[in-house]
Motif scaffolding. Structure first.
Motif, PDB file in Angstrom:
ATOM      1  N   GLN A  74       0.846  -1.198   0.000  1.00  0.00           N
ATOM      2  CA  GLN A  74       0.000   0.000   0.000  1.00  0.00           C
ATOM      3  C   GLN A  74       0.886   1.255   0.000  1.00  0.00           C
ATOM      4  N   PRO A  75       0.335   2.404  -0.426  1.00  0.00           N
ATOM      5  CA  PRO A  75       1.124   3.649  -0.453  1.00  0.00           C
ATOM      6  C   PRO A  75       1.766   4.006   0.887  1.00  0.00           C
ATOM      7  N   ASP A  76       1.123   3.605   2.005  1.00  0.00           N
ATOM      8  CA  ASP A  76       1.696   3.926   3.320  1.00  0.00           C
ATOM      9  C   ASP A  76       2.716   2.887   3.785  1.00  0.00           C
ATOM     10  N   GLY A  77       3.051   1.920   2.910  1.00  0.00           N
ATOM     11  CA  GLY A  77       4.050   0.911   3.245  1.00  0.00           C
ATOM     12  C   GLY A  77       3.496  -0.368   3.844  1.00  0.00           C
ATOM     13  N   THR A  78       2.198  -0.449   4.035  1.00  0.00           N
ATOM     14  CA  THR A  78       1.580  -1.666   4.567  1.00  0.00           C
ATOM     15  C   THR A  78       1.709  -2.792   3.542  1.00  0.00           C
ATOM     16  N   VAL A  79       2.231  -3.926   3.981  1.00  0.00           N
ATOM     17  CA  VAL A  79       2.404  -5.064   3.080  1.00  0.00           C
ATOM     18  C   VAL A  79       1.262  -6.054   3.279  1.00  0.00           C
ATOM     19  N   ASP A  80       1.027  -6.857   2.269  1.00  0.00           N
ATOM     20  CA  ASP A  80       0.038  -7.922   2.378  1.00  0.00           C
ATOM     21  C   ASP A  80       0.504  -8.950   3.410  1.00  0.00           C
ATOM     22  N   TRP A  81      -0.423  -9.751   3.912  1.00  0.00           N
ATOM     23  CA  TRP A  81      -0.118 -10.749   4.931  1.00  0.00           C
ATOM     24  C   TRP A  81       0.937 -11.737   4.463  1.00  0.00           C
ATOM     25  N   TYR A  82       0.855 -12.168   3.214  1.00  0.00           N
ATOM     26  CA  TYR A  82       1.745 -13.216   2.719  1.00  0.00           C
ATOM     27  C   TYR A  82       3.193 -12.739   2.619  1.00  0.00           C
ATOM     28  N   SER A  83       3.392 -11.454   2.345  1.00  0.00           N
ATOM     29  CA  SER A  83       4.759 -10.917   2.348  1.00  0.00           C
ATOM     30  C   SER A  83       5.358 -10.968   3.746  1.00  0.00           C
ATOM     31  N   LEU A  84       4.563 -10.576   4.748  1.00  0.00           N
ATOM     32  CA  LEU A  84       5.056 -10.646   6.130  1.00  0.00           C
ATOM     33  C   LEU A  84       5.297 -12.093   6.534  1.00  0.00           C
ATOM     34  N   SER A  85       4.340 -12.963   6.244  1.00  0.00           N
ATOM     35  CA  SER A  85       4.502 -14.383   6.579  1.00  0.00           C
ATOM     36  C   SER A  85       5.741 -14.961   5.899  1.00  0.00           C
ATOM     37  N   GLY A  86       5.957 -14.577   4.639  1.00  0.00           N
ATOM     38  CA  GLY A  86       7.134 -15.045   3.919  1.00  0.00           C
ATOM     39  C   GLY A  86       8.423 -14.594   4.565  1.00  0.00           C
ATOM     40  N   TYR A  87       8.440 -13.354   5.059  1.00  0.00           N
ATOM     41  CA  TYR A  87       9.608 -12.849   5.786  1.00  0.00           C
ATOM     42  C   TYR A  87       9.889 -13.730   7.003  1.00  0.00           C
TER      43      TYR A  87
END
Length: 199
Positions: free
Chosen positions: A77-90
Motif C-alpha cells: 500500500q502507499p503507506d508501506g503496509t504489506v500484504d499478509w503473505y509478504s510478512l509471513s514469507g519474511y
C-alpha cells in the motif's frame, strides 16, 4: 523418472502438484547448499522477461494477491503496509532459509542471493527446485540444495516465501521486517490449520 506430490499454494493457490525428483538421494546437510541452477538462468538471454514476471497484483482472493499469470504476488500500500503473505514469507524465510541463503535473501558463503535468483526464475521453477532439490558435483564443489517436498515447514508456506522473495527481488520490500502489514486472512489461517494439522 520418480515423482513426488507436494501440497502447495494455500488458499486459492495451485493445490497439489506433481514434480520430478531431480536426484535419488535427498541430502539434508545444510552446510553446502547452493542454487547453482540460478547461474544457468541468470546467464540466459531471458533473464527478466522469463523470470518472476510483472508482479502487479491484478486479482485478490481472500487476502491473497495474484499477477496476470495467476502466480502469487505481493501488494504494498502507499503507506508501506504489506500484504499478509509478504510478512509471513519474511517470517518463514528467516525460520527455514536464512541459514544457507543469508539474511534478507542476500546470499551467504553457502548459497546464492535469492533476490538475484528470482529475477530469472519463474514461480513454477522455484517450486520445483525447492520441492525436489538440486545437486551439483564438479572438481571444485559438491554442493547440495536439499529437497523440501515433504517438509511441511517449507511446503505449507512456499507461496509466502515466494511472495516475500519476489518483493525483495523487485526492491518493493527492504532488508528489514516490514513495519506494517494487513491482518492474517481467515483463509490463510484455515490453510495453515489444514496443512500443518493440529498442534
Amino acid at each position: 523418472m520418480n515423482k513426488i506430490v507436494v501440497i502447495t499454494g494455500g488458499p486459492n493457490g495451485i493445490g497439489p502438484v506433481t514434480l520430478p525428483i531431480l536426484h535419488s538421494r535427498a541430502c539434508m546437510w545444510f552446510g553446502a547448499v547452493a542454487f547453482t541452477l540460478a547461474a544457468t538462468f541468470l546467464s540466459t538471454s531471458a533473464v527478466r522477461a522469463d523470470g518472476s514476471g510483472d508482479p502487479t497484483a491484478v486479482r485478490e482472493e481472500d487476502g491473497k494477491y495474484f499477477d496476470k499469470q495467476g502466480n502469487p504476488t505481493y501488494k504494498i500500500q502507499p503507506d508501506g503496509t504489506v500484504d499478509w503473505y509478504s510478512l509471513s514469507g519474511y517470517v518463514r524465510y528467516n525460520s527455514e532459509c536464512i541459514r544457507c541463503h543469508g539474511p534478507d535473501g542476500l546470499e551467504s558463503s553457502f548459497a546464492p542471493a535469492l533476490t538475484d535468483v528470482l529475477k530469472a526464475m519463474s514461480y513454477t521453477d522455484f517450486l520445483g527446485v525447492v520441492a525436489s532439490g538440486i545437486k551439483t558435483v564438479n572438481t571444485a564443489n559438491d554442493l547440495v540444495m536439499p529437497a523440501f517436498g515433504t517438509d511441511k515447514n517449507v511446503m505449507c508456506v512456499i507461496d509466502d516465501i515466494f511472495v516475500y522473495l519476489r518483493a525483495r527481488s523487485d526492491g518493493a520490500i527492504g532488508p528489514v521486517r516490514p513495519a506494517k502489514n494487513e491482518p492474517q486472512p481467515a483463509a490463510a489461517k484455515k490453510w495453515e490449520d489444514t496443512c500443518f494439522g493440529p498442534n
